[in-house]
Design a protein around this motif. Sequence first.
Motif, short mmCIF file in Angstrom:
data_model
loop_
_atom_site.label_atom_id
_atom_site.label_comp_id
_atom_site.label_asym_id
_atom_site.label_seq_id
_atom_site.Cartn_x
_atom_site.Cartn_y
_atom_site.Cartn_z
N THR A 161 0.80 -1.22 0.00
CA THR A 161 0.00 0.00 0.00
C THR A 161 0.83 1.27 0.00
O THR A 161 0.27 2.36 -0.01
N ARG A 162 2.12 1.15 0.01
CA ARG A 162 2.99 2.33 -0.01
C ARG A 162 3.00 2.92 -1.42
O ARG A 162 2.98 2.21 -2.40
N GLU A 163 3.08 4.24 -1.50
CA GLU A 163 2.99 4.93 -2.78
C GLU A 163 4.30 4.95 -3.55
O GLU A 163 4.40 4.45 -4.65
N SER A 164 5.32 5.54 -2.96
CA SER A 164 6.58 5.73 -3.67
C SER A 164 7.56 4.61 -3.34
O SER A 164 7.42 3.91 -2.34
N ASN A 165 8.57 4.47 -4.19
CA ASN A 165 9.62 3.49 -3.90
C ASN A 165 10.34 3.83 -2.61
O ASN A 165 10.71 2.93 -1.85
N LYS A 166 10.53 5.12 -2.34
CA LYS A 166 11.19 5.54 -1.11
C LYS A 166 10.39 5.06 0.11
O LYS A 166 10.97 4.56 1.08
N GLU A 167 9.08 5.20 0.06
CA GLU A 167 8.21 4.73 1.13
C GLU A 167 8.28 3.21 1.27
O GLU A 167 8.33 2.68 2.39
N LYS A 168 8.26 2.52 0.15
CA LYS A 168 8.34 1.06 0.16
C LYS A 168 9.64 0.57 0.77
O LYS A 168 9.66 -0.35 1.59
N VAL A 169 10.75 1.22 0.38
CA VAL A 169 12.05 0.85 0.91
C VAL A 169 12.09 1.07 2.42
O VAL A 169 12.58 0.21 3.17
N ARG A 170 11.57 2.18 2.88
CA ARG A 170 11.53 2.46 4.33
C ARG A 170 10.71 1.41 5.06
O ARG A 170 11.12 0.89 6.10
N PHE A 171 9.55 1.06 4.53
CA PHE A 171 8.68 0.05 5.13
C PHE A 171 9.40 -1.30 5.21
O PHE A 171 9.38 -1.97 6.24
N LEU A 172 10.06 -1.69 4.12
CA LEU A 172 10.77 -2.97 4.08
C LEU A 172 11.98 -2.96 5.00
O LEU A 172 12.32 -3.99 5.60
N ASP A 173 12.63 -1.82 5.14
CA ASP A 173 13.77 -1.71 6.05
C ASP A 173 13.31 -1.89 7.50
O ASP A 173 13.98 -2.55 8.30
N ILE A 174 12.16 -1.32 7.84
CA ILE A 174 11.60 -1.50 9.18
C ILE A 174 11.25 -2.97 9.39
O ILE A 174 11.51 -3.54 10.46
N ALA A 175 10.68 -3.61 8.38
CA ALA A 175 10.35 -5.03 8.47
C ALA A 175 11.60 -5.87 8.70
O ALA A 175 11.60 -6.80 9.51
N ARG A 176 12.68 -5.53 8.00
CA ARG A 176 13.94 -6.26 8.15
C ARG A 176 14.50 -6.07 9.56
O ARG A 176 15.01 -7.00 10.16
N SER A 177 14.37 -4.86 10.10
CA SER A 177 14.83 -4.61 11.47
C SER A 177 13.99 -5.38 12.49
O SER A 177 14.53 -5.93 13.46
N SER A 178 12.70 -5.46 12.26
CA SER A 178 11.83 -6.23 13.14
C SER A 178 12.19 -7.71 13.10
O SER A 178 12.15 -8.40 14.12
N LEU A 179 12.55 -8.18 11.94
CA LEU A 179 12.98 -9.57 11.78
C LEU A 179 14.26 -9.82 12.57
O LEU A 179 14.41 -10.87 13.21
N ALA A 180 15.16 -8.87 12.58
CA ALA A 180 16.40 -8.99 13.37
C ALA A 180 16.08 -9.04 14.86
O ALA A 180 16.70 -9.81 15.61
#
Length: 68
Positions: free
Chosen positions: A2-21
């Motif tokens: 549901t994120r609009e821009s690639n920058k937003e998507k990258v930020r969302f996925l980076d947070i997801a990766r941190s949560s996984l850690a």
Amino acid sequence: MTRESNKEKVRFLDIARSSLAEARTQIYIGIDIGYIKQPVGTVWLDETVALSKMLTGLIARLKSTANR
């Protein structure tokens, strides 16, 4: 996604990766204190590594398409 821009998507996925850690850390702790059995914990840790690699690949892909 549901994120609009690639920058937003990258930020969302980076947070997801941190949560996984963070989850990986909790799995290590669970194994150390005997709450999670070693074989189960090892499978979960392997899965978190695989998921992290997938997220890293997706992030790299989004960043490369943003630079075009």
